[in-house]
Enzyme design. Structure first.
Site, PDB file in Angstrom:
ATOM      1  N   LEU A 126       7.571   8.300  15.517  1.00 27.87           N
ATOM      2  CA  LEU A 126       7.773   7.712  14.185  1.00 27.87           C
ATOM      3  C   LEU A 126       7.335   8.682  13.084  1.00 27.87           C
ATOM      4  O   LEU A 126       6.255   9.265  13.149  1.00 27.87           O
ATOM      5  CB  LEU A 126       6.960   6.406  14.059  1.00 27.87           C
ATOM      6  CG  LEU A 126       7.087   5.681  12.711  1.00 27.87           C
ATOM      7  CD1 LEU A 126       8.479   5.059  12.538  1.00 27.87           C
ATOM      8  CD2 LEU A 126       6.033   4.587  12.569  1.00 27.87           C
TER       9      LEU A 126
ATOM     10  N   THR B 288       0.046   5.545  -8.987  1.00 24.47           N
ATOM     11  CA  THR B 288      -0.644   6.272 -10.069  1.00 24.47           C
ATOM     12  C   THR B 288      -1.139   5.285 -11.129  1.00 24.47           C
ATOM     13  O   THR B 288      -2.004   5.629 -11.929  1.00 24.47           O
ATOM     14  CB  THR B 288       0.297   7.309 -10.730  1.00 24.47           C
ATOM     15  OG1 THR B 288       1.573   6.702 -10.973  1.00 24.47           O
ATOM     16  CG2 THR B 288       0.500   8.537  -9.834  1.00 24.47           C
TER      17      THR B 288
ATOM     18  N   ASP C 195       2.970  -5.487  -1.039  1.00 27.24           N
ATOM     19  CA  ASP C 195       2.387  -6.170  -2.199  1.00 27.24           C
ATOM     20  C   ASP C 195       1.862  -7.546  -1.807  1.00 27.24           C
ATOM     21  O   ASP C 195       2.309  -8.150  -0.830  1.00 27.24           O
ATOM     22  CB  ASP C 195       3.455  -6.275  -3.300  1.00 27.24           C
ATOM     23  CG  ASP C 195       2.839  -6.541  -4.665  1.00 27.24           C
ATOM     24  OD1 ASP C 195       1.621  -6.327  -4.828  1.00 27.24           O
ATOM     25  OD2 ASP C 195       3.582  -6.960  -5.566  1.00 27.24           O
TER      26      ASP C 195
ATOM     27  N   ARG D 245      10.188  -5.256  -0.438  1.00 23.79           N
ATOM     28  CA  ARG D 245       8.998  -5.547  -1.240  1.00 23.79           C
ATOM     29  C   ARG D 245       8.525  -6.947  -0.904  1.00 23.79           C
ATOM     30  O   ARG D 245       9.300  -7.910  -0.998  1.00 23.79           O
ATOM     31  CB  ARG D 245       9.250  -5.427  -2.740  1.00 23.79           C
ATOM     32  CG  ARG D 245       7.944  -5.685  -3.526  1.00 23.79           C
ATOM     33  CD  ARG D 245       7.971  -5.274  -4.975  1.00 23.79           C
ATOM     34  NE  ARG D 245       6.642  -5.408  -5.560  1.00 23.79           N
ATOM     35  CZ  ARG D 245       6.183  -4.725  -6.575  1.00 23.79           C
ATOM     36  NH1 ARG D 245       6.951  -3.832  -7.153  1.00 23.79           N
ATOM     37  NH2 ARG D 245       4.955  -4.916  -7.045  1.00 23.79           N
TER      38      ARG D 245
ATOM     39  N   HIS E 116      -7.014  -6.706   1.087  1.00 25.51           N
ATOM     40  CA  HIS E 116      -6.721  -5.288   1.351  1.00 25.51           C
ATOM     41  C   HIS E 116      -7.081  -4.919   2.789  1.00 25.51           C
ATOM     42  O   HIS E 116      -6.348  -4.177   3.443  1.00 25.51           O
ATOM     43  CB  HIS E 116      -7.479  -4.395   0.369  1.00 25.51           C
ATOM     44  CG  HIS E 116      -7.042  -4.570  -1.052  1.00 25.51           C
ATOM     45  ND1 HIS E 116      -5.716  -4.640  -1.413  1.00 25.51           N
ATOM     46  CD2 HIS E 116      -7.746  -4.699  -2.214  1.00 25.51           C
ATOM     47  CE1 HIS E 116      -5.623  -4.793  -2.737  1.00 25.51           C
ATOM     48  NE2 HIS E 116      -6.835  -4.841  -3.240  1.00 25.51           N
TER      49      HIS E 116
ATOM     50  N   GLY F  91      -3.922  -9.232  -2.808  1.00 29.69           N
ATOM     51  CA  GLY F  91      -4.893  -9.949  -3.649  1.00 29.69           C
ATOM     52  C   GLY F  91      -4.581 -11.431  -3.722  1.00 29.69           C
ATOM     53  O   GLY F  91      -5.468 -12.284  -3.529  1.00 29.69           O
TER      54      GLY F  91
ATOM     55  N   ARG G 214      10.590  -5.664  -8.479  1.00 29.34           N
ATOM     56  CA  ARG G 214      10.606  -4.433  -9.290  1.00 29.34           C
ATOM     57  C   ARG G 214      10.167  -3.271  -8.412  1.00 29.34           C
ATOM     58  O   ARG G 214       9.620  -3.468  -7.330  1.00 29.34           O
ATOM     59  CB  ARG G 214       9.688  -4.570 -10.514  1.00 29.34           C
ATOM     60  CG  ARG G 214       8.271  -4.977 -10.175  1.00 29.34           C
ATOM     61  CD  ARG G 214       7.395  -5.077 -11.436  1.00 29.34           C
ATOM     62  NE  ARG G 214       6.113  -5.678 -11.123  1.00 29.34           N
ATOM     63  CZ  ARG G 214       5.747  -6.917 -11.465  1.00 29.34           C
ATOM     64  NH1 ARG G 214       6.571  -7.691 -12.151  1.00 29.34           N
ATOM     65  NH2 ARG G 214       4.563  -7.395 -11.134  1.00 29.34           N
ATOM     66  N   LEU G 215      10.386  -2.061  -8.945  1.00 24.32           N
ATOM     67  CA  LEU G 215      10.060  -0.863  -8.152  1.00 24.32           C
ATOM     68  C   LEU G 215       8.633  -0.376  -8.361  1.00 24.32           C
ATOM     69  O   LEU G 215       8.100   0.341  -7.514  1.00 24.32           O
ATOM     70  CB  LEU G 215      11.028   0.280  -8.487  1.00 24.32           C
ATOM     71  CG  LEU G 215      12.444   0.130  -7.947  1.00 24.32           C
ATOM     72  CD1 LEU G 215      13.266   1.372  -8.274  1.00 24.32           C
ATOM     73  CD2 LEU G 215      12.432  -0.097  -6.439  1.00 24.32           C
TER      74      LEU G 215
HETATM   75  C1  IPE Z   1       2.826  -1.609  -6.373  1.00 29.15           C
HETATM   76  O1  IPE Z   1       2.134  -2.812  -6.416  1.00 29.15           O
HETATM   77  C2  IPE Z   1       1.943  -0.526  -5.840  1.00 29.15           C
HETATM   78  C3  IPE Z   1       1.549  -0.660  -4.432  1.00 29.15           C
HETATM   79  C4  IPE Z   1       1.951  -1.584  -3.607  1.00 29.15           C
HETATM   80  C5  IPE Z   1       0.645   0.352  -3.951  1.00 29.15           C
HETATM   81  P1  IPE Z   1       1.395  -3.328  -7.741  1.00 29.15           P
HETATM   82  O2  IPE Z   1       0.799  -4.633  -7.397  1.00 29.15           O
HETATM   83  O3  IPE Z   1       0.490  -2.271  -8.245  1.00 29.15           O
HETATM   84  O4  IPE Z   1       2.618  -3.465  -8.746  1.00 29.15           O
HETATM   85  P2  IPE Z   1       2.740  -4.299 -10.098  1.00 29.15           P
HETATM   86  O5  IPE Z   1       1.504  -4.044 -10.904  1.00 29.15           O
HETATM   87  O6  IPE Z   1       2.843  -5.742  -9.707  1.00 29.15           O
HETATM   88  O7  IPE Z   1       4.005  -3.801 -10.719  1.00 29.15           O
HETATM   89  C1  IPE Z   2      -0.945  -4.510  -2.822  1.00 27.50           C
HETATM   90  O1  IPE Z   2      -1.530  -5.741  -3.081  1.00 27.50           O
HETATM   91  C2  IPE Z   2      -1.953  -3.413  -2.562  1.00 27.50           C
HETATM   92  C3  IPE Z   2      -2.124  -2.465  -3.686  1.00 27.50           C
HETATM   93  C4  IPE Z   2      -1.398  -2.393  -4.753  1.00 27.50           C
HETATM   94  C5  IPE Z   2      -3.223  -1.511  -3.578  1.00 27.50           C
HETATM   95  P1  IPE Z   2      -2.061  -6.119  -4.519  1.00 27.50           P
HETATM   96  O2  IPE Z   2      -3.476  -5.664  -4.649  1.00 27.50           O
HETATM   97  O3  IPE Z   2      -1.153  -5.619  -5.580  1.00 27.50           O
HETATM   98  O4  IPE Z   2      -2.038  -7.694  -4.465  1.00 27.50           O
HETATM   99  P2  IPE Z   2      -1.512  -8.675  -5.608  1.00 27.50           P
HETATM  100  O5  IPE Z   2      -0.120  -8.224  -5.948  1.00 27.50           O
HETATM  101  O6  IPE Z   2      -2.461  -8.534  -6.762  1.00 27.50           O
HETATM  102  O7  IPE Z   2      -1.539 -10.015  -4.969  1.00 27.50           O
HETATM  103 MG    MG Z   3       0.481  -6.352  -6.521  1.00 29.50          MG
END
Ligand code: IPE
Ligand code: IPE
Ligand code: MG
Length: 251
Positions: free
Chosen positions: A140, A75, A29, A197, A46, A32, A203-204
């Site tokens: 792996l 999803t 995570d 995480r 990304h 962005g 969170r999950l």
């Molecule tokens: C969880 O991250 C999904 C992935 C890392 C692919 P998100 O950024 O989508 O989760 P939320 O929206 O903060 O819960």
């Molecule tokens: C994780 O990074 C990648 C995906 C969920 C695809 P994010 O895109 O969720 O980045 P933040 O959490 O918005 O910074």
């Molecule tokens: Mg995110």
């Protein structure tokens, strides 16, 4: 990139031998936010995140980790702008190609978790090829969760179980925890020992809810593109300080 040979011995953390978790699951995570902090568009995060995944795969193997499962697209991530979703899909196409070479060069076995039918046909095809071409590899075990949601996975498992019951292939009394787990996308893969995480959220987000029942959780503020081997070592070090009781009592 070729990885070299994994250390058979646990690595040394300040003089003490460290037990390496067999299976590490990661919620990658913060791509962005990391990009934004650099004045760059989210997609830059990304791209850098995908590059870092290549590096961390190698590092995980070199630290002695046998199973690595990463969350690439949930999803729920379809809710993002179509520009961001398109950019992610383009990136996954490229990443799948890179991963094919990495798997071939390093004996890595790739499996895909999630429901592929919502993905573009060419991406479905290259993911299937990646899985098929690496299925006999013994290095792996690398699982990529793409269009994955734990609730969706459980519902799909229930549908398959119901179909098997309706067809007389299964009777309700045979549905044990082991039997149920065998219908999940992770069938045959041991449950994660450690969940990491990145980027501060605790969170999950619909990740591996069945499989994480007794997993140790580790949260770090480091955003995924900046996550290094040292950060992975810190997580393993923290894992070593935990007392896993599984509901029992330890003397
Ligand atoms: C969880 O991250 C999904 C992935 C890392 C692919 P998100 O950024 O989508 O989760 P939320 O929206 O903060 O819960
Ligand atoms: C994780 O990074 C990648 C995906 C969920 C695809 P994010 O895109 O969720 O980045 P933040 O959490 O918005 O910074
Ligand atoms: Mg995110």
């Amino acid at each position: 990139m070729r990885w070299g040979i994994a250390s058979a011995m646990p690595f040394d953390m300040g003089g003490e031998a460290v037990a390496v978790p067999k299976h590490v699951a990661i919620i990658l995570d913060g791509n962005g936010r990391w990009a934004k902090s650099k004045g760059m568009p989210r997609n830059y995060g990304h791209v850098k995140g995908a590059q870092n995944l290549e590096v961390i795969c190698r590092d995980a193997w070199n630290l002695g980790i046998k199973y690595l499962t990463v969350y690439l697209f949930s999803t729920e991530n379809w809710k993002r702008s179509s520009d961001e979703v398109d950019a992610l899909m383009t990136l996954f196409r490229k990443y799948t190609k890179t991963c094919m070479k990495t798997a071939r060069d390093n004996n890595m076995k790739v499996r895909v978790l999630g429901e592929p039918s919502a993905l573009a046909p060419d991406l479905q095809e290259s993911l299937a090829k990646l899985v098929e071409s690496s299925k006999d590899n013994t290095g792996l075990n690398f699982q990529i969760a793409i269009n994955y949601g734990s609730r969706d996975e459980i519902v799909r498992a229930v549908r398959k179980i119901s179909a098997d019951c309706a067809a007389g292939r299964l009777i309700p009394e045979q549905i044990t925890e082991e039997c149920f787990a065998g219908y999940l996308d992770t069938a045959g893969i041991p449950d994660p020992d450690l969940l990491i995480r990145t980027s501060g959220e605790q969170r999950l987000s619909n990740y591996l809810m069945w499989q994480l029942a007794y997993t140790e959780f580790y949260f770090t503020d480091v955003p995924w593109p900046a996550f290094t081997k040292e950060d992975l070592q810190k997580a393993i070090d923290q894992y070593n300080s935990r007392d896993r009781r599984y509901g029992g009592v330890k003397a």
